[in-house]
Design a protein around this motif. Structure first.
Motif, mmCIF file in Angstrom:
data_model
loop_
_atom_site.group_PDB
_atom_site.id
_atom_site.type_symbol
_atom_site.label_atom_id
_atom_site.label_comp_id
_atom_site.label_asym_id
_atom_site.label_seq_id
_atom_site.Cartn_x
_atom_site.Cartn_y
_atom_site.Cartn_z
ATOM 1 N N ALA A 141 0.882 -1.163 -0.035
ATOM 2 C CA ALA A 141 0.012 0.003 0.108
ATOM 3 C C ALA A 141 0.901 1.101 0.013
ATOM 4 O O ALA A 141 0.271 2.383 -0.277
ATOM 5 C CB ALA A 141 -0.954 -0.035 1.460
ATOM 6 N N GLY A 142 2.157 1.080 0.341
ATOM 7 C CA GLY A 142 3.161 2.239 -0.161
ATOM 8 C C GLY A 142 3.416 2.941 1.265
ATOM 9 O O GLY A 142 3.736 4.007 1.127
ATOM 10 N N VAL A 143 3.084 2.189 2.425
ATOM 11 C CA VAL A 143 3.560 2.691 3.728
ATOM 12 C C VAL A 143 4.977 2.900 4.043
ATOM 13 O O VAL A 143 5.703 1.799 3.905
ATOM 14 C CB VAL A 143 2.922 2.151 4.952
ATOM 15 N N PRO A 144 5.661 3.738 4.163
ATOM 16 C CA PRO A 144 7.077 4.163 4.046
ATOM 17 C C PRO A 144 8.035 3.547 5.001
ATOM 18 O O PRO A 144 9.146 3.075 4.814
ATOM 19 C CB PRO A 144 7.593 5.609 3.527
ATOM 20 N N HIS A 145 7.529 3.424 6.165
ATOM 21 C CA HIS A 145 8.234 2.853 7.497
ATOM 22 C C HIS A 145 7.404 2.141 8.115
ATOM 23 O O HIS A 145 6.216 2.165 8.577
ATOM 24 C CB HIS A 145 8.768 4.018 8.166
ATOM 25 N N TYR A 146 8.005 0.691 8.775
ATOM 26 C CA TYR A 146 7.284 -0.098 9.764
ATOM 27 C C TYR A 146 8.048 -0.437 10.719
ATOM 28 O O TYR A 146 9.449 -0.942 10.433
ATOM 29 C CB TYR A 146 7.100 -1.332 8.612
ATOM 30 N N TRP A 147 7.715 -0.696 11.811
ATOM 31 C CA TRP A 147 8.505 -1.223 12.957
ATOM 32 C C TRP A 147 7.845 -2.404 13.586
ATOM 33 O O TRP A 147 6.455 -2.277 13.878
ATOM 34 C CB TRP A 147 8.744 -0.035 14.221
ATOM 35 N N VAL A 160 13.455 -2.680 12.525
ATOM 36 C CA VAL A 160 12.969 -1.239 11.657
ATOM 37 C C VAL A 160 13.063 -1.698 10.215
ATOM 38 O O VAL A 160 14.154 -2.268 9.493
ATOM 39 C CB VAL A 160 14.112 -0.075 12.218
ATOM 40 N N TYR A 161 12.267 -1.307 9.361
ATOM 41 C CA TYR A 161 12.169 -1.700 7.965
ATOM 42 C C TYR A 161 11.600 -0.413 7.191
ATOM 43 O O TYR A 161 10.946 0.640 7.640
ATOM 44 C CB TYR A 161 11.011 -2.575 7.683
ATOM 45 N N GLU A 162 12.452 -0.237 5.968
ATOM 46 C CA GLU A 162 12.032 0.983 5.157
ATOM 47 C C GLU A 162 11.643 0.323 3.875
ATOM 48 O O GLU A 162 12.153 -0.578 3.277
ATOM 49 C CB GLU A 162 13.409 1.723 4.863
ATOM 50 N N VAL A 182 17.465 6.384 15.292
ATOM 51 C CA VAL A 182 17.033 6.538 13.728
ATOM 52 C C VAL A 182 17.214 7.993 13.348
ATOM 53 O O VAL A 182 17.098 8.952 13.939
ATOM 54 C CB VAL A 182 16.014 5.424 13.248
ATOM 55 N N SER A 183 17.344 8.092 11.913
ATOM 56 C CA SER A 183 17.303 9.440 11.266
ATOM 57 C C SER A 183 16.195 9.366 10.486
ATOM 58 O O SER A 183 15.817 10.472 9.979
ATOM 59 C CB SER A 183 18.530 9.863 10.478
ATOM 60 N N VAL A 184 15.589 8.366 10.148
ATOM 61 C CA VAL A 184 14.222 8.343 9.336
ATOM 62 C C VAL A 184 12.978 7.604 10.048
ATOM 63 O O VAL A 184 13.416 6.508 10.831
ATOM 64 C CB VAL A 184 14.643 7.909 7.867
#
Length: 202
Positions: A141-147, A160-162, A182-184
């Motif tokens: 679905a395009g969600v940019p970051h997932y923890w 942490v996933y990108e 993290v930075s992002v």
């Protein structure tokens, strides 16, 4: 005779019968008497088990840290659904969304394009969904970051996933044990050992 029948609970708590083709995202707002935190995954209603102490403490720690450090153009929310499509409306434990996406006190869901970060704290009954099903769906679905947050002897470990936009899949970018730095999607520094549910004695 079952205890439920003896006390008249079978009629009182009759489960909703799914329509042909399964439930839709809109049904979550229309079905009466659903248990709190009901999710929709592939057209099926998913009910959650009672929350563990670790689950509550990990959410509280991360929520407070995110609220303290999030940039002003984003909003941090807990236990709100994301309507990925008409068959999928999961409820991450925590979200960081665009502030412009918060439009009404009666709002019940967000769109994936509004979500910057989705966080899931793994429970025994949600492990497969949080490790496999949800990250795949969030990425598509395009969600940019997932923890993904797991328990290691009662302390949180954050995976942490990108998003790789070319493949619409997540790439791992770090595993954090005592400190999450993290930075992002924005600069964050969280002491993961502060998860203790009881304040230190003075």
């Amino acid at each position: 005779m079952s205890a439920a029948r003896e006390y008249g609970l079978e009629e009182q708590y009759e489960w909703p019968r799914p329509p042909a083709g399964g439930w839709t995202a809109d049904d979550l707002d229309r079905l009466p008497n659903l248990p709190p935190h009901t999710e929709l995954i592939d057209g099926s209603l998913v009910f959650t088990s009672p929350q563990t102490l670790f689950h509550m403490c990990a959410i509280r720690l991360l929520e407070h840290a995110l609220l303290e450090q999030v940039p002003g153009h984003l909003a941090v929310l807990r236990e709100m659904t994301v309507q990925l499509d008409q068959q999928n409306r999961p409820e991450p434990d925590l979200l960081a969304v665009s502030g412009d996406a918060v439009v009404s006190p009666r709002q019940t869901a967000f769109h994936p394009e509004d979500v910057v970060l989705a966080v899931e704290v793994v429970s025994d009954d949600s492990a497969k969904r949080d490790r496999e099903v949800k990250p795949r769906k969030y990425a598509e679905a395009g969600v940019p970051h997932y923890w993904r947050v797991e328990s290691n002897d009662g302390l949180p470990v954050v995976y942490v996933y990108e998003l790789d936009p070319a493949t619409k899949s997540y790439a791992p970018s770090g595993i954090f044990h005592d400190r999450l730095k993290v930075s992002v999607p924005f600069p964050l520094d969280i002491d993961l050992t502060a998860v203790n549910p009881r304040p230190p004695r003075l």
